[in-house]
Motif scaffolding. Structure first.
Motif, PDB file in Angstrom:
ATOM      1  N   PHE A  73       0.837  -1.192   0.000  1.00  0.00           N
ATOM      2  CA  PHE A  73       0.000   0.000   0.000  1.00  0.00           C
ATOM      3  C   PHE A  73       0.872   1.241   0.000  1.00  0.00           C
ATOM      4  O   PHE A  73       1.866   1.305   0.715  1.00  0.00           O
ATOM      5  CB  PHE A  73      -0.911  -0.003   1.235  1.00  0.00           C
ATOM      6  CG  PHE A  73      -1.839  -1.182   1.261  1.00  0.00           C
ATOM      7  CD1 PHE A  73      -3.053  -1.132   0.584  1.00  0.00           C
ATOM      8  CD2 PHE A  73      -1.485  -2.351   1.907  1.00  0.00           C
ATOM      9  CE1 PHE A  73      -3.897  -2.232   0.580  1.00  0.00           C
ATOM     10  CE2 PHE A  73      -2.324  -3.446   1.913  1.00  0.00           C
ATOM     11  CZ  PHE A  73      -3.529  -3.382   1.243  1.00  0.00           C
ATOM     12  N   CYS A  74       0.498   2.191  -0.824  1.00  0.00           N
ATOM     13  CA  CYS A  74       1.205   3.465  -0.823  1.00  0.00           C
ATOM     14  C   CYS A  74       0.169   4.584  -0.845  1.00  0.00           C
ATOM     15  O   CYS A  74      -0.950   4.398  -1.325  1.00  0.00           O
ATOM     16  CB  CYS A  74       2.185   3.572  -1.980  1.00  0.00           C
ATOM     17  SG  CYS A  74       1.445   3.725  -3.592  1.00  0.00           S
ATOM     18  N   ASP A  75       0.552   5.693  -0.309  1.00  0.00           N
ATOM     19  CA  ASP A  75      -0.353   6.839  -0.222  1.00  0.00           C
ATOM     20  C   ASP A  75       0.360   8.051  -0.802  1.00  0.00           C
ATOM     21  O   ASP A  75       1.008   8.800  -0.068  1.00  0.00           O
ATOM     22  CB  ASP A  75      -0.739   7.067   1.239  1.00  0.00           C
ATOM     23  CG  ASP A  75      -1.795   8.142   1.397  1.00  0.00           C
ATOM     24  OD1 ASP A  75      -2.475   8.466   0.405  1.00  0.00           O
ATOM     25  OD2 ASP A  75      -1.933   8.660   2.521  1.00  0.00           O
ATOM     26  N   PRO A  76       0.283   8.225  -2.122  1.00  0.00           N
ATOM     27  CA  PRO A  76       0.991   9.353  -2.735  1.00  0.00           C
ATOM     28  C   PRO A  76       0.475  10.701  -2.211  1.00  0.00           C
ATOM     29  O   PRO A  76      -0.706  11.001  -2.292  1.00  0.00           O
ATOM     30  CB  PRO A  76       0.679   9.204  -4.228  1.00  0.00           C
ATOM     31  CG  PRO A  76       0.265   7.790  -4.399  1.00  0.00           C
ATOM     32  CD  PRO A  76      -0.397   7.401  -3.111  1.00  0.00           C
ATOM     33  N   ILE A  97       5.422   5.565  -9.024  1.00  0.00           N
ATOM     34  CA  ILE A  97       6.588   6.375  -8.658  1.00  0.00           C
ATOM     35  C   ILE A  97       6.878   6.242  -7.166  1.00  0.00           C
ATOM     36  O   ILE A  97       8.006   5.947  -6.771  1.00  0.00           O
ATOM     37  CB  ILE A  97       6.362   7.854  -9.037  1.00  0.00           C
ATOM     38  CG1 ILE A  97       6.308   8.012 -10.563  1.00  0.00           C
ATOM     39  CG2 ILE A  97       7.466   8.739  -8.446  1.00  0.00           C
ATOM     40  CD1 ILE A  97       5.801   9.358 -11.037  1.00  0.00           C
ATOM     41  N   ILE A  98       5.868   6.455  -6.339  1.00  0.00           N
ATOM     42  CA  ILE A  98       6.049   6.445  -4.887  1.00  0.00           C
ATOM     43  C   ILE A  98       6.475   5.052  -4.396  1.00  0.00           C
ATOM     44  O   ILE A  98       7.317   4.927  -3.509  1.00  0.00           O
ATOM     45  CB  ILE A  98       4.757   6.892  -4.163  1.00  0.00           C
ATOM     46  CG1 ILE A  98       4.393   8.321  -4.559  1.00  0.00           C
ATOM     47  CG2 ILE A  98       4.872   6.753  -2.652  1.00  0.00           C
ATOM     48  CD1 ILE A  98       5.460   9.362  -4.317  1.00  0.00           C
ATOM     49  N   ALA A  99       5.910   3.996  -4.983  1.00  0.00           N
ATOM     50  CA  ALA A  99       6.224   2.632  -4.552  1.00  0.00           C
ATOM     51  C   ALA A  99       7.541   2.125  -5.123  1.00  0.00           C
ATOM     52  O   ALA A  99       8.055   1.107  -4.668  1.00  0.00           O
ATOM     53  CB  ALA A  99       5.089   1.688  -4.956  1.00  0.00           C
ATOM     54  N   GLY A 100       8.071   2.810  -6.119  1.00  0.00           N
ATOM     55  CA  GLY A 100       9.288   2.320  -6.768  1.00  0.00           C
ATOM     56  C   GLY A 100       9.026   1.059  -7.565  1.00  0.00           C
ATOM     57  O   GLY A 100       9.865   0.153  -7.613  1.00  0.00           O
ATOM     58  N   ALA A 101       7.848   1.000  -8.191  1.00  0.00           N
ATOM     59  CA  ALA A 101       7.472  -0.181  -8.973  1.00  0.00           C
ATOM     60  C   ALA A 101       8.376  -0.327 -10.187  1.00  0.00           C
ATOM     61  O   ALA A 101       8.774   0.662 -10.810  1.00  0.00           O
ATOM     62  CB  ALA A 101       6.013  -0.073  -9.407  1.00  0.00           C
ATOM     63  N   GLU A 102       8.664  -1.561 -10.513  1.00  0.00           N
ATOM     64  CA  GLU A 102       9.484  -1.850 -11.691  1.00  0.00           C
ATOM     65  C   GLU A 102       8.751  -1.448 -12.966  1.00  0.00           C
ATOM     66  O   GLU A 102       9.333  -0.875 -13.875  1.00  0.00           O
ATOM     67  CB  GLU A 102       9.827  -3.336 -11.711  1.00  0.00           C
ATOM     68  CG  GLU A 102      10.773  -3.731 -12.799  1.00  0.00           C
ATOM     69  CD  GLU A 102      11.205  -5.193 -12.683  1.00  0.00           C
ATOM     70  OE1 GLU A 102      11.687  -5.712 -13.708  1.00  0.00           O
ATOM     71  OE2 GLU A 102      11.065  -5.816 -11.611  1.00  0.00           O
ATOM     72  N   TYR A 103       7.462  -1.789 -13.026  1.00  0.00           N
ATOM     73  CA  TYR A 103       6.648  -1.467 -14.194  1.00  0.00           C
ATOM     74  C   TYR A 103       5.228  -1.119 -13.781  1.00  0.00           C
ATOM     75  O   TYR A 103       4.722  -1.615 -12.774  1.00  0.00           O
ATOM     76  CB  TYR A 103       6.554  -2.655 -15.166  1.00  0.00           C
ATOM     77  CG  TYR A 103       7.824  -2.979 -15.886  1.00  0.00           C
ATOM     78  CD1 TYR A 103       8.253  -2.203 -16.956  1.00  0.00           C
ATOM     79  CD2 TYR A 103       8.593  -4.072 -15.509  1.00  0.00           C
ATOM     80  CE1 TYR A 103       9.423  -2.513 -17.630  1.00  0.00           C
ATOM     81  CE2 TYR A 103       9.760  -4.391 -16.172  1.00  0.00           C
ATOM     82  CZ  TYR A 103      10.174  -3.607 -17.233  1.00  0.00           C
ATOM     83  OH  TYR A 103      11.326  -3.913 -17.900  1.00  0.00           O
ATOM     84  N   LEU A 104       4.595  -0.336 -14.615  1.00  0.00           N
ATOM     85  CA  LEU A 104       3.165  -0.112 -14.561  1.00  0.00           C
ATOM     86  C   LEU A 104       2.587  -0.943 -15.700  1.00  0.00           C
ATOM     87  O   LEU A 104       2.994  -0.773 -16.858  1.00  0.00           O
ATOM     88  CB  LEU A 104       2.866   1.378 -14.753  1.00  0.00           C
ATOM     89  CG  LEU A 104       1.472   1.877 -14.441  1.00  0.00           C
ATOM     90  CD1 LEU A 104       1.497   3.389 -14.252  1.00  0.00           C
ATOM     91  CD2 LEU A 104       0.453   1.493 -15.448  1.00  0.00           C
ATOM     92  N   LYS A 121      10.952   8.681 -14.071  1.00  0.00           N
ATOM     93  CA  LYS A 121      10.821   7.618 -15.056  1.00  0.00           C
ATOM     94  C   LYS A 121       9.838   6.558 -14.579  1.00  0.00           C
ATOM     95  O   LYS A 121       9.978   6.022 -13.486  1.00  0.00           O
ATOM     96  CB  LYS A 121      12.185   6.975 -15.344  1.00  0.00           C
ATOM     97  CG  LYS A 121      12.166   6.019 -16.494  1.00  0.00           C
ATOM     98  CD  LYS A 121      11.853   6.754 -17.790  1.00  0.00           C
ATOM     99  CE  LYS A 121      11.773   5.827 -18.969  1.00  0.00           C
ATOM    100  NZ  LYS A 121      10.994   6.417 -20.062  1.00  0.00           N
ATOM    101  N   VAL A 122       8.831   6.303 -15.402  1.00  0.00           N
ATOM    102  CA  VAL A 122       7.860   5.246 -15.136  1.00  0.00           C
ATOM    103  C   VAL A 122       7.867   4.313 -16.335  1.00  0.00           C
ATOM    104  O   VAL A 122       7.525   4.730 -17.450  1.00  0.00           O
ATOM    105  CB  VAL A 122       6.442   5.817 -14.908  1.00  0.00           C
ATOM    106  CG1 VAL A 122       5.455   4.682 -14.638  1.00  0.00           C
ATOM    107  CG2 VAL A 122       6.434   6.818 -13.760  1.00  0.00           C
ATOM    108  N   ASN A 123       8.312   3.098 -16.115  1.00  0.00           N
ATOM    109  CA  ASN A 123       8.343   2.114 -17.192  1.00  0.00           C
ATOM    110  C   ASN A 123       7.000   1.411 -17.272  1.00  0.00           C
ATOM    111  O   ASN A 123       6.426   1.043 -16.250  1.00  0.00           O
ATOM    112  CB  ASN A 123       9.446   1.089 -16.938  1.00  0.00           C
ATOM    113  CG  ASN A 123      10.810   1.737 -16.951  1.00  0.00           C
ATOM    114  OD1 ASN A 123      11.153   2.455 -17.868  1.00  0.00           O
ATOM    115  ND2 ASN A 123      11.581   1.503 -15.905  1.00  0.00           N
ATOM    116  N   THR A 124       6.516   1.230 -18.475  1.00  0.00           N
ATOM    117  CA  THR A 124       5.250   0.536 -18.684  1.00  0.00           C
ATOM    118  C   THR A 124       5.477  -0.731 -19.491  1.00  0.00           C
ATOM    119  O   THR A 124       6.425  -0.822 -20.276  1.00  0.00           O
ATOM    120  CB  THR A 124       4.228   1.420 -19.418  1.00  0.00           C
ATOM    121  OG1 THR A 124       4.736   1.752 -20.716  1.00  0.00           O
ATOM    122  CG2 THR A 124       3.917   2.685 -18.635  1.00  0.00           C
TER     123      THR A 124
END
Length: 136
Positions: A73-76, A97-104, A121-124
């Protein structure tokens, strides 16, 4: 463990038992990856799922996410507003971005604008690409 944000359109396609993407949902259930969510994302999941299936089933899916050890869970608190064509999609971008996810994970073309934004940078990946990543 690898972290991903999953757009609603992809989640909807992962859940049906006869879906070609069912193995992606099962990989989540088997704790093979982390799904990152915010309250806004969970609300959208519930809203859209309820339009497609019974309210009871929609609540069950959201509860699976809420109770899973591999849901983060993240709360931007900051909203980057990177998508202007469909601003509602920004909830997924902000979470990634906030969670540092590898991909969307998305098949929505509105997210293509992210390819041209160097920072943040947000990789999809598409759902097909995500399935391939997980099966390797």
């Amino acid at each position: 463990m690898r972290k991903f944000v999953v757009d609603t359109n992809c989640l909807l396609r992962m859940i049906p038992v006869r879906s070609q993407y069912r193995n992606v949902w099962e990989a989540f259930l088997n704790e093979s990856y982390i799904i990152c969510v915010s309250n806004d994302i969970l609300s959208e999941y519930l809203e859209i799922l309820t339009q497609k299936v019974s309210h009871t089933f929609a609540v069950r899916i959201v509860n699976v996410l809420l109770k899973s050890n591999n849901t983060e869970f993240c709360d931007p608190h900051y909203h980057f507003e990177l998508i202007t064509q469909d601003p509602d999609d920004n909830k997924f971008v902000d979470c990634a971005i906030i969670a540092g996810a590898e991909y969307l994970v998305t098949d929505d073309k509105h997210f293509n604008v992210l390819n041209d934004i160097p920072f943040p940078k947000v990789n999809t990946v598409t759902l097909d690409q995500f399935q391939t990543l997980l099966m390797r």
